[in-house]
Design an enzyme around this catalytic site. Structure first.
Site, mmCIF file in Angstrom:
data_model
loop_
_atom_site.group_PDB
_atom_site.id
_atom_site.type_symbol
_atom_site.label_atom_id
_atom_site.label_comp_id
_atom_site.label_asym_id
_atom_site.label_seq_id
_atom_site.Cartn_x
_atom_site.Cartn_y
_atom_site.Cartn_z
ATOM 1 N N HIS A 1 0.838 -1.206 0.000
ATOM 2 C CA HIS A 1 0.000 0.000 0.000
ATOM 3 C C HIS A 1 0.873 1.257 0.000
ATOM 4 O O HIS A 1 0.619 2.193 -0.754
ATOM 5 C CB HIS A 1 -0.915 0.023 1.225
ATOM 6 N N HIS B 1 1.266 -4.761 9.048
ATOM 7 C CA HIS B 1 2.710 -4.548 8.894
ATOM 8 C C HIS B 1 3.406 -4.181 10.187
ATOM 9 O O HIS B 1 2.793 -3.591 11.080
ATOM 10 C CB HIS B 1 2.975 -3.404 7.909
HETATM 11 O O1 LIG Z 1 1.605 -4.932 1.730
HETATM 12 P P1 LIG Z 1 0.290 -4.234 1.983
HETATM 13 O O2 LIG Z 1 0.452 -2.799 2.438
HETATM 14 O O3 LIG Z 1 -0.616 -5.008 2.875
HETATM 15 O O4 LIG Z 1 -0.413 -4.112 0.587
HETATM 16 C C1 LIG Z 1 -0.794 -5.251 -0.136
HETATM 17 C C2 LIG Z 1 -1.248 -4.821 -1.490
HETATM 18 O O5 LIG Z 1 -0.084 -4.435 -2.173
HETATM 19 C C3 LIG Z 1 -0.285 -3.987 -3.474
HETATM 20 O O6 LIG Z 1 0.947 -3.676 -4.014
HETATM 21 C C4 LIG Z 1 -0.899 -5.081 -4.269
HETATM 22 O O7 LIG Z 1 -1.124 -4.594 -5.569
HETATM 23 C C5 LIG Z 1 -2.219 -5.507 -3.637
HETATM 24 O O8 LIG Z 1 -2.775 -6.582 -4.360
HETATM 25 C C6 LIG Z 1 -1.972 -5.929 -2.220
HETATM 26 O O9 LIG Z 1 -3.227 -6.196 -1.623
#
Ligand SMILES: O=P(O)(O)OC[C@H]1O[C@@H](O)[C@H](O)[C@@H](O)[C@@H]1O
Length: 274
Positions: free
Chosen positions: A42, A95
């Site tokens: 994200h 995270h």
């Molecule tokens: O690692 P994070 O912050 O939980 O985000 C996960 C997201 O990261 C994104 O890069 C992906 O395109 C998504 O599919 C995924 O859900």
């Protein structure tokens, strides 16, 4: 291996640190991400995607205002928004802080590196081959490592095991969902840029009203399109996902502006030459 980070919502159970006094963790519908935790996707994607917007607004303000305070507003807004995204990822137990930090830095660096390199004038084959290379390259790496005994889907099993509710484990958070999305978008970008609709609208001038109409129409179409295409079978889901994201750039870049331009051109009375 540093890309294989655990996520807190499963780590508290798997690490063994809390085996004596089991920890109670509060999960949310968006905690149960199925990909590895490092770096935060994200933060990375948001940081990279907002970078060109932030720099474009900054340079607009720089040409229109002489106040140094006004010029830093886009950068401040960028940092504040990313900070909020990063904190929310930690709060949700998706995270650890270092994974968020890694995502923020990677996103900003990607945005900085890639913004001047958006491929707008390449042949259609370039986009098709990029899409194919992404699909084949990732699948090849996946199956090679799988054959060698390294299962890259390990995080899906852990997320499914420790997620509080099965309905919170979203299939579109799987790594292969990202792959089908990105390869579909690469192909869609090429098709959109080489379409007759785009050829017409790139020569046209769209006023503010028309741009707002494009935004409203695009949002109106993308919402239902996002809702469609969630077949229960996983391989069908990937195919639908690929097609959906191939269609998105075609709609946003070509079809919607073409419809708005054509429709509003018919509405506007022709200017009489004197
Ligand atoms: O690692 P994070 O912050 O939980 O985000 C996960 C997201 O990261 C994104 O890069 C992906 O395109 C998504 O599919 C995924 O859900």
């Amino acid at each position: 291996m540093f890309l294989f980070g655990d996520r807190p919502f499963w780590w508290v159970h798997e690490s063994g640190y809390y085996s004596q006094a089991p920890a109670q963790v509060h999960q949310f519908p968006s905690s149960c991400e199925t990909g590895p935790g490092s770096p935060s996707g994200h933060c990375m994607i948001t940081g990279a995607a907002l970078w060109p917007i932030m720099t474009a607004v900054s340079s607009q303000l720089a040409t229109r205002t002489h106040s140094p305070w006004v010029r830093v507003i886009p950068s401040l807004a960028y940092c504040t928004f990313l900070l909020a995204v990063g904190l929310s990822r930690i709060f949700l137990l998706a995270h650890f802080p270092h994974q968020v930090l890694a995502g923020l830095i990677t996103g900003a660096v990607l945005g900085w590196l890639m913004t001047p390199r958006v491929p707008m004038e390449r042949e259609l084959s370039f986009y098709g081959l990029t899409s194919l290379a992404l699909l084949l390259g990732a699948s090849l790496i996946y199956w090679t490592l799988f054959t060698l005994g390294l299962d890259l889907s390990w995080s899906i099993s852990l997320a499914s095991k420790w997620c509080e509710r099965p309905e919170w484990v979203h299939v579109d958070s799987r790594p292969f969902a990202s792959l089908s999305r990105d390869s579909g978008a690469a192909l869609g970008l090429g098709i959109a840029l080489h379409s007759p609709c785009y050829a017409q609208v790139r020569r046209a001038y769209l006023g503010h009203g028309q741009k707002i109409a494009c935004l409203v129409l695009a949002m109106g179409l993308l919402g239902p399109l996002d809702w469609l295409g969630h077949p229960p079978q996983i391989s069908l889901f990937y195919i639908f996902n690929f097609l959906k994201y191939t269609l998105w750039p075609c709609l946003v870049l070509a079809l919607v502006p073409w419809v708005v331009h054509t429709f509003s051109a018919q509405e506007t009375p022709p200017v009489r030459s004197s």
